[in-house]
Design an enzyme around this catalytic site. Structure first.
Site, PDB file in Angstrom:
ATOM      1  N   ARG A 132       0.825  -1.253   0.103  1.00 55.97           N
ATOM      2  CA  ARG A 132      -0.103  -0.157  -0.043  1.00 55.97           C
ATOM      3  C   ARG A 132       0.873   1.335   0.136  1.00 55.97           C
ATOM      4  O   ARG A 132       2.133   1.032   0.522  1.00 55.97           O
ATOM      5  CB  ARG A 132      -0.694  -0.120   1.205  1.00 55.97           C
ATOM      6  N   ARG A 225     -10.153   3.711   5.914  1.00 59.43           N
ATOM      7  CA  ARG A 225      -8.550   3.408   5.742  1.00 59.43           C
ATOM      8  C   ARG A 225      -8.137   3.801   4.437  1.00 59.43           C
ATOM      9  O   ARG A 225      -7.151   4.072   4.020  1.00 59.43           O
ATOM     10  CB  ARG A 225      -8.213   2.289   6.214  1.00 59.43           C
ATOM     11  N   ARG A 236     -12.902  -9.063   2.684  1.00 63.97           N
ATOM     12  CA  ARG A 236     -12.753  -8.863   4.173  1.00 63.97           C
ATOM     13  C   ARG A 236     -13.974  -8.793   5.024  1.00 63.97           C
ATOM     14  O   ARG A 236     -13.745  -9.518   6.138  1.00 63.97           O
ATOM     15  CB  ARG A 236     -11.747  -7.846   4.364  1.00 63.97           C
TER      16      ARG A 236
END
Ligand code: ATP
Ligand SMILES: Nc1nc2c(ncn2[C@@H]2O[C@H](COP(=O)(O)O)[C@@H](O)[C@H]2O)c(=O)[nH]1
Length: 285
Positions: A132, A225, A236
């Site tokens: 990321r 996020r 997820r």
């Protein structure tokens, strides 16, 4: 802890498996302990396993292979090097932190490692997922290609590994060893499959689950996020539902922290680990 015994000056050289009886006799007379013992020597470090009977490893046996041989009967481990002694009694246990993606594990860990920078060390996992923005290779993860990771898994280099949300994740044996050799508390941030797999190893950690107050709040955090695609968020959240159920299973975790108010969750984590922190600090003095 008793003073460092001068017999350590006689610790054998690397990979030597010579007659250790004098060394061991003095050591156990000094500690007042008289178990059947067996040992392995690598890189100037001697690991003594207390066991029901003495097993002498063949010269060159690696600690990992030896631990596997000994696993059923070892009930304690003492290791010492030319520079210091750690007994099984005083060595801090590793910590396994698990919980749904987005529950706040990394947030809590970063805070803990900032407050106790010399006490904790993160076991840096391998993953096949892409970094990321801001993530650093070798610090956040070892980012690797799938074929390379699969080869290393086959070669027995991993303590545990799991497929999570379309990517491979795993803890290498080396990652844990690197932290423990610095006498730090090793922290493993792993998913639920990782927890189950670690339970079949000999590292004897404290298992802590970090849970969100609700699935809705988890979703808000994951979206906030801004690291995942919509597809990844859905996957997820799907895994999170199972994770939240499993964390309630008797004996799965030593403690469950509900991360609602961050400050409260952090204080609870610190309190759970206070004994291990004290052990690590006294070893480092
Ligand atoms: N108590 C809290 N209240 C509000 N927001 C929080 C709280 N704890 C963490 N967050 C936020 O939630 C998001 C997810 O947290 P974090 O990245 O630490 O989760 P994680 O469990 O490590 O996830 P992953 O397993 O995917 O790495 C972050 O943006 C973080 O700032
Ligand atoms: N079994 C393992 N799980 C791991 C490992 N390292 C991280 N994780 C878990 O993966 C998910 C996703 O992490 P992310 O960084 O992509 O958000 C999360 O639940 C981690 O706990 C590992 O080595 N083994």
């Amino acid at each position: 802890m008793p003073e460092l015994n001068p017999i350590l000056a006689e610790a054998p050289r690397e990979n030597e498996t010579g007659d250790m009886s004098r060394l061991l006799h003095s050591f156990f007379r000094w500690t007042g302990d008289e178990p059947a013992v067996t040992w392995i020597i690598t890189r100037g470090r001697i690991t003594i396993m207390k066991s029901q009977r003495i097993i002498s490893p063949a010269p060159g046996t690696t600690p990992a292979a030896f631990t596997t041989i000994l696993k059923p009967e070892a009930f304690s481990e003492i290791s010492f090097s030319r520079w210091g002694i750690n007994t099984g009694m005083s060595q801090p246990r590793p910590v396994v932190l698990s919980g749904p993606s987005g529950a706040g594990k990394s947030t809590l860990l970063k805070r803990l490692m900032k407050e106790f920078e010399d006490v904790f060390g993160l076991s840096v996992s391998h993953t096949t997922r892409k970094p990321r923005p801001g993530e650093v290779d070798g610090t956040d993860y070892h980012f690797v290609m799938r074929d390379k990771m699969e080869r290393c898994i086959k070669a027995g280099e991993f303590l545990e590994h799991a497929e999570f949300s379309g990517n491979l994740y795993g803890t290498s044996k080396w990652a844990v060893k690197a932290v423990q050799e610095q006498n730090r508390i090793c922290i493993l941030d792993v998913d639920l499959q990782g927890v189950k797999n670690i339970k079949t190893t000999t590292i004897n950690p404290i298992y802590i689950s970090v849970q969100p107050p609700s699935l809705q709040i988890l979703e808000t955090r994951l979206r906030g996020r801004q690291t995942e695609t919509e597809d990844a968020i859905q996957r997820r959240l799907h895994t999170a539902r199972q994770d939240m159920e499993m964390s309630k299973e008797q004996g799965m975790f030593d403690e469950v922290i509900v991360n609602d108010d961050l400050e409260e969750a952090y204080l609870k984590l610190k309190d759970l680990l206070k004994e291990e922190i004290q052990k690590a600090e006294s070893i480092r003095k």
